[in-house]
Scaffold this active site. Structure first.
Site, PDB file in Angstrom:
ATOM      1  N   ASP A   1      45.491  45.612  44.084  1.00  0.00           N
ATOM      2  CA  ASP A   1      44.379  45.549  45.038  1.00  0.00           C
ATOM      3  C   ASP A   1      44.681  44.599  46.189  1.00  0.00           C
ATOM      4  O   ASP A   1      45.646  43.835  46.161  1.00  0.00           O
ATOM      5  CB  ASP A   1      43.096  45.125  44.325  1.00  0.00           C
ATOM      6  CG  ASP A   1      43.230  43.781  43.625  1.00  0.00           C
ATOM      7  OD1 ASP A   1      44.301  43.526  43.036  1.00  0.00           O
ATOM      8  OD2 ASP A   1      42.281  42.986  43.660  1.00  0.00           O
TER       9      ASP A   1
ATOM     10  N   GLU B   1      43.007  41.799  40.890  1.00  0.00           N
ATOM     11  CA  GLU B   1      43.366  40.380  40.851  1.00  0.00           C
ATOM     12  C   GLU B   1      42.465  39.573  41.765  1.00  0.00           C
ATOM     13  O   GLU B   1      42.050  38.454  41.436  1.00  0.00           O
ATOM     14  CB  GLU B   1      44.834  40.214  41.259  1.00  0.00           C
ATOM     15  CG  GLU B   1      45.363  38.791  41.177  1.00  0.00           C
ATOM     16  CD  GLU B   1      45.220  38.011  42.476  1.00  0.00           C
ATOM     17  OE1 GLU B   1      45.522  36.803  42.472  1.00  0.00           O
ATOM     18  OE2 GLU B   1      44.792  38.600  43.492  1.00  0.00           O
TER      19      GLU B   1
END
Length: 408
Positions: free
Chosen positions: A72, A138
């Site tokens: 991400d 994350e």
């Protein structure tokens, strides 16, 4: 494997939407990449992906190495920019040899880590067995790493590819958490003799609440609260207040709609405030500006809650709180006043994030933030806590990495 290969893959990655919690497109891309190169690939229930490259002939006895990056990216854009991170590719430019995104985040965190792993997987380098791990979400709480099941990968040595600076090897990391603040309010009528105006602070540099927190950059939310606090005694009513975005991003813009009895004076003082800020942040935030516009509203946030909201935002801790006593120049504890939003009538939500390499210090700064808003009558909920990573100066892989970097 060379930098051109890495950048070519990264350019492909910029076309793939990958907001935290919505990683399906990048997961599919990783799976296709593995299939195209004849590599084993598996995906767990949450979306973590592992691609494995077998050892080259004669390298079978080398211990397996795990390389890890996250799928991400932080999805931030400048105020007024039309960009839908769920579907739009990142628009990048090459300027003076640098790849940049002018109006949004670029996603090099951690797209360049992904690209480095994929370039290695596709290369003809002779290596031992390599396991490339790509975790989800994350940026919003280490969700993928937290959910990893025992046995998903087999290697005992892992290098994380999620750092920013050439020539630096990271051997430890702060733990962190978010603190979500909620104010509840009832509306009151805008006074008949008050005029409604809109105040905007934008053009701040923003940045990452971890890597950039020590750069003393402007926080647009706190600056707006600072001005509103000054103006409160002049009969101000607060209609709305919104600014900032993600918990791990420093707020670069903020907008307040207010009702005041003497708008000309308020606008004049806000313009003067803008000049103060230009002077204060001339080096860190040269684009910072204060703008005013006309607006309209019949209802405002109840005065008692508005006063407590503005006061608490004004005095909420933000920035570096402590430096390491062991490593010169290392931020040990920090906190970020990230955002203020009004998702629905009667609710104001404030996002903050805290970081420290010492667990007790992380809890301490969380307590400070909680205490400020609890005194102001808000509720505070702590979320997404994750542990720190204590440096090990005797690590074998550290000595190998240092030697290799110097040699290369």
């Amino acid at each position: 494997m060379n930098s051109t290969q890495v950048l070519d893959i990264f350019k492909e990655i910029t076309t793939i939407p990958r907001e935290s919690g919505h990683e399906a497109p990048i997961i599919a891309y990783l799976q296709r990449f593995a299939a195209a190169h004849g590599l084993d690939c598996k995906t767990d229930a949450i979306g973590n992906v592992l691609i494995t490259r077998p050892a080259s002939k004669g390298k079978e006895n080398i211990p397996t190495l795990v390389l890890q990056s996250h799928q991400d990216m932080v999805c931030e854009k400048k105020a007024g920019v039309v960009h839908d991170f769920s579907v739009d590719p990142i628009r990048y430019e090459i300027e003076d040899g640098w790849m940049i995104a002018r109006d949004t985040t670029l996603g090099a965190d951690d797209g360049i880590g992904i690209a480095s792993e994929l370039a290695l997987l596709a290369s003809d380098l002779q290596t031992g067995r390599i396991e490339c791990l790509f975790t989800i979400s994350e940026e919003t709480g280490m969700d993928g790493a937290e959910a990893l099941q025992s046995g998903f990968f087999t290697g005992k040595t892992l290098i994380n590819l999620d750092s920013e600076d050439e020539g630096q090897l990271f051997i430890g990391c702060s733990g962190g958490m978010n603190s979500k603040v909620t104010f509840r309010y009832k509306e009151e009528a805008v006074a008949e003799d008050n005029e409604v105006i809109e105040l905007t602070i934008d053009g701040a540099a923003g940045g990452h609440s971890g890597d950039d927190i020590n750069k003393e950059r402007a926080n647009a939310v706190q600056l707006m609260a600072r001005f509103l606090y000054r103006e409160w005694k002049r009969g101000l009513q607060l209609v709305s207040l919104e600014g900032g975005n993600k918990p791990n991003a420093i707020a670069r813009d903020c907008r307040a709609v207010i009702a005041v009895p003497h708008p000309r004076g308020t606008k004049s003082r806000f313009a003067a405030f803008g000049e103060e800020l230009k002077n204060e942040f001339a080096s860190s935030d040269p684009g910072l500006r204060c703008l005013t516009a006309s607006s309209a509203a019949k209802k405002a946030i109840g005065s008692e809650v508005a006063c407590r909201l503005i006061s608490s935002l004004c005095c909420c801790p933000h920035g570096v709180q402590a430096m390491s006593q062991d490593i010169p120049g290392l931020v040990e504890t920090s906190t970020n006043l990230a955002s203020v939003k009004m998702p629905r009538k009667g609710i104001v939500e404030i996002g903050t994030s805290q970081r420290s390499s010492i667990l007790s210090a992380r809890e301490m700064i969380g307590d400070k933030v909680e205490a400020v808003f609890t005194l102001a009558g808000a509720s505070v909920k702590r979320q997404y806590a994750y542990p720190g990573w204590k440096p090990n100066l005797d690590s074998h892989i550290l000595s190998v990495c240092v030697e290799s970097y110097r040699r290369l």
